[in-house]
Design an enzyme around this catalytic site. Structure first.
Site, short mmCIF file in Angstrom:
data_model
loop_
_atom_site.label_atom_id
_atom_site.label_comp_id
_atom_site.label_asym_id
_atom_site.label_seq_id
_atom_site.Cartn_x
_atom_site.Cartn_y
_atom_site.Cartn_z
N ASP A 139 0.81 -1.21 0.00
CA ASP A 139 0.00 0.00 0.00
C ASP A 139 0.85 1.26 0.00
O ASP A 139 0.45 2.29 0.54
CB ASP A 139 -0.97 0.00 1.19
CG ASP A 139 -1.76 -1.28 1.25
OD1 ASP A 139 -2.39 -1.60 0.22
OD2 ASP A 139 -1.74 -1.97 2.27
N LYS A 182 1.87 2.05 -5.11
CA LYS A 182 2.46 1.52 -6.34
C LYS A 182 1.56 1.78 -7.53
O LYS A 182 2.04 2.01 -8.63
CB LYS A 182 2.69 0.00 -6.23
CG LYS A 182 3.73 -0.40 -5.24
CD LYS A 182 3.94 -1.90 -5.25
CE LYS A 182 2.74 -2.67 -4.74
NZ LYS A 182 2.55 -2.59 -3.28
N GLY A 183 0.27 1.74 -7.29
CA GLY A 183 -0.68 1.99 -8.37
C GLY A 183 -0.40 3.33 -9.01
O GLY A 183 -0.34 3.47 -10.22
N LYS A 184 -0.19 4.32 -8.15
CA LYS A 184 0.07 5.65 -8.67
C LYS A 184 1.41 5.70 -9.41
O LYS A 184 1.50 6.26 -10.49
CB LYS A 184 0.09 6.66 -7.52
CG LYS A 184 0.11 8.06 -8.07
CD LYS A 184 0.49 9.10 -7.07
CE LYS A 184 0.63 10.41 -7.84
NZ LYS A 184 1.27 11.43 -7.06
N ASN A 240 -5.38 -10.20 -3.81
CA ASN A 240 -5.10 -9.70 -2.46
C ASN A 240 -4.59 -8.27 -2.54
O ASN A 240 -4.58 -7.54 -1.56
CB ASN A 240 -4.08 -10.59 -1.73
CG ASN A 240 -2.86 -10.94 -2.58
OD1 ASN A 240 -2.84 -10.73 -3.79
ND2 ASN A 240 -1.85 -11.48 -1.95
N GLY A 297 -4.49 -4.32 -3.72
CA GLY A 297 -5.48 -3.29 -3.99
C GLY A 297 -4.75 -2.02 -4.39
O GLY A 297 -3.97 -1.47 -3.63
N HIS A 298 -4.97 -1.61 -5.61
CA HIS A 298 -4.38 -0.36 -6.09
C HIS A 298 -5.48 0.68 -6.19
O HIS A 298 -6.52 0.39 -6.76
CB HIS A 298 -3.87 -0.51 -7.52
CG HIS A 298 -2.60 -1.29 -7.66
ND1 HIS A 298 -1.67 -1.39 -6.67
CD2 HIS A 298 -2.10 -1.98 -8.70
CE1 HIS A 298 -0.66 -2.11 -7.10
NE2 HIS A 298 -0.89 -2.49 -8.33
N GLN A 310 1.79 -6.51 -3.43
CA GLN A 310 2.34 -6.56 -2.06
C GLN A 310 3.69 -5.83 -1.99
O GLN A 310 3.87 -4.86 -2.70
CB GLN A 310 2.45 -8.01 -1.55
CG GLN A 310 1.10 -8.67 -1.34
CD GLN A 310 0.48 -9.10 -2.64
OE1 GLN A 310 1.11 -9.75 -3.45
NE2 GLN A 310 -0.77 -8.75 -2.83
N THR A 329 2.99 -12.69 2.58
CA THR A 329 2.15 -13.30 1.56
C THR A 329 2.90 -14.52 1.02
O THR A 329 3.99 -14.84 1.48
CB THR A 329 1.77 -12.26 0.47
OG1 THR A 329 0.71 -12.81 -0.31
CG2 THR A 329 2.96 -11.88 -0.41
N VAL A 387 -7.91 -1.16 0.47
CA VAL A 387 -8.72 -1.10 -0.76
C VAL A 387 -9.44 -2.43 -0.97
O VAL A 387 -10.58 -2.49 -1.40
CB VAL A 387 -7.83 -0.80 -1.99
CG1 VAL A 387 -8.65 -0.78 -3.27
CG2 VAL A 387 -7.09 0.50 -1.82
N VAL A 439 2.97 14.13 -3.99
CA VAL A 439 2.51 15.19 -3.08
C VAL A 439 0.98 15.26 -3.01
O VAL A 439 0.41 16.20 -2.47
CB VAL A 439 3.10 16.57 -3.47
CG1 VAL A 439 4.61 16.60 -3.22
CG2 VAL A 439 2.80 16.91 -4.93
#
Ligand code: IMP
Ligand code: MG
Length: 428
Positions: free
Chosen positions: A13, A16-18, A38, A40-41, A222, A237, A297, A412
């Protein structure tokens, strides 16, 4: 820089999605190499919020081919649910490719995941209950089901039957009803024709893209401290979210990788059980959780929160051979008079600069903090490093020194554009 691995340096969390999405605008292929739903982005594009669990973040970027690698475990029900949801919101998902070697999460492994957790009692891991662990265990045990098995019903049926022999005994012993193999086979086969057009030799596709000089992003689910080999075992995990996993999880060799980007939150969070030295189990941590929106998420669980732990990130630099760090959520730290940063641990009276080599040592580790001066100015509109208040710049430079890796990207705010590129990753 054609081949870039993006992975988490802490307990997940990190945003990484961003980071992946940020890079995704300049990439051709995004391949997910480990984990399953498992993960969540959360990705915010043009003010719209997308929560992805199984699909690679690259699905949101036009012109990108998203690939699910062999190292991923796929829950077919979730896959089609997410695809339908994305399509309904106008996202083109027709380019998605799935490795024929990826393993399937059969419904019985969700049941086993949850029942096993219950039987562990006080030693429970706090898994997401999605069947991830049992599916990787089946893979290693050589009783797993792969995507390609969907196209050979008799093999699929044999595999499900033999897997269920021992699993049903286990379930019965735990007081759970036995599972009928035929029901499982029928359910899985109902997806076969919809999956077929997506199935590929993912290693070939990715290597050919690299041969053509295209840019490939390897997206890790993860994070390093949740790695089955290098994380806080057994509170981890069941896959390898570290850089090595990007290779085995896709079928790409180490000599092809150009950059390994570690995503680190400007503080630390963790969901599930297990040791967490800088945890703030008090009202300061509670305030940080609300300020940072630290709720899962995938599961909605409140995340445990704490200060930045440089021992952890330094360890991640070493384990992954990081070339760059993407530091996220710096804006969440606005408004503190001083910000503590963990520089080392004290373990049974001894100062340790590096991760203790055994689990007991890590459980006993207490953080040694350095207090850095905070800032109160709004930083969400900063787009260059020089736009940041002096104390925020100093915070980053100190983290960089402690992490032994340059901090190239700074988040930011949650939006795609709320980012400072200090050193461009792809030569943009
Ligand atoms: P599992 O991956 O569901 O087996 O859960 C094992 C541990 O990893 C638990 O502590 C989970 O909370 C944690 N975990 C799994 N996926 C993620 C993730 O994407 N972010 C953060 N923690 C995760
Ligand atoms: Mg997550």
């Amino acid at each position: 820089m054609p081949a870039v691995i993006v992975l988490g340096t802490q307990w997940g969390d990190e945003g990484k999605g961003k980071a992946t999405d940020q890079l995704g605008q300049d990439t051709d292929v995004v391949v997910k190499f480990n984990g399953g739903n498992n993960a969540g982005h959360t990705v915010v594009v043009n003010g719209e919020k997308y929560a992805l669990h199984l699909l690679p973040a690259g699905i949101l970027s036009e012109g990108v081919t998203p690939v699910i690698g062999n190292g991923v475990v796929v829950d077919l029900e979730v896959l089609f649910y997410e695809l339908e949801e994305m399509s309904a919101r106008g996202i083109d998902c027709t380019k998605l490719k799935i490795s024929s070697n990826a393993h399937i999460i059969p419904s019985y492994n969700r049941i086993i995941d949850r029942s096993t957790e219950k039987s562990l009692g006080a030693r429970q891991i706090g898994t997401t209950g999605r069947g991830i662990g049992p599916t990787y265990a089946d893979k290693m045990n050589r009783i797993g089901l792969r995507i390609q098995d969907l196209f050979d019903p008799s093999i699929l049926s044999q595999k499900v039957q033999s897997a269920l022999v021992t699993k049903n005994q286990l379930l019965e012993a735990m007081g759970v009803e036995a599972i009928d193999p035929q029901t499982v086979v029928d359910e899985l086969l109902s997806y076969a024709e919809r999956v077929r057009p997506m199935v590929v030799d993912a290693s070939l596709i990715v290597n050919e893209a690299l041969d053509r000089g295209e840019t490939v992003l390897f997206e890790g689910g993860q994070a390093t401290m949740l790695d089955i080999d290098h994380g806080t075992y057994p509170f981890v995990t069941s896959s390898n979210p570290t850089a090595g996993g990007a290779l085995t999880g896709t079928g790409v060799g180490p000599t092809r990788i150009d950059a390994v980007v570690g995503v680190a939150k400007a503080y630390t969070t963790r969901v599930g059980e297990g040791p967490f030295p800088t945890e703030l189990d008090n009202e300061v941590g509670e305030a940080l959780r609300h300020k940072g929106g630290e709720f899962g998420v995938t599961t909605g669980r409140p995340r445990r929160t704490g200060w930045f732990d440089s021992v952890v990130v330094r360890y991640s630099t070493r384990i992954n051979g990081l070339t760059d760090i993407c530091l996220t959520k710096l804006d969440v730290l606005t408004g503190y008079e001083t910000i503590p940063v963990c520089v080392a641990y004290e373990v049974d009276g001894v100062r340790m600069e590096e991760m203790p080599m055994d689990q007991t040592g890590f459980h006993h580790a207490t953080p040694i903090y350095e207090e850095l001066p905070g800032w109160s100015e709004d930083i969400t509109t900063a787009r260059r490093f020089e736009d940041l208040p002096a104390n925020a710049q100093a915070y980053i430079l100190r983290l960089e020194e402690l992490s032994k890796c340059r901090i190239s990207i700074i988040g930011v705010g949650p939006g795609r554009e709320e980012t400072i590129v200090r050193f461009p990753l792809l030569g943009q």
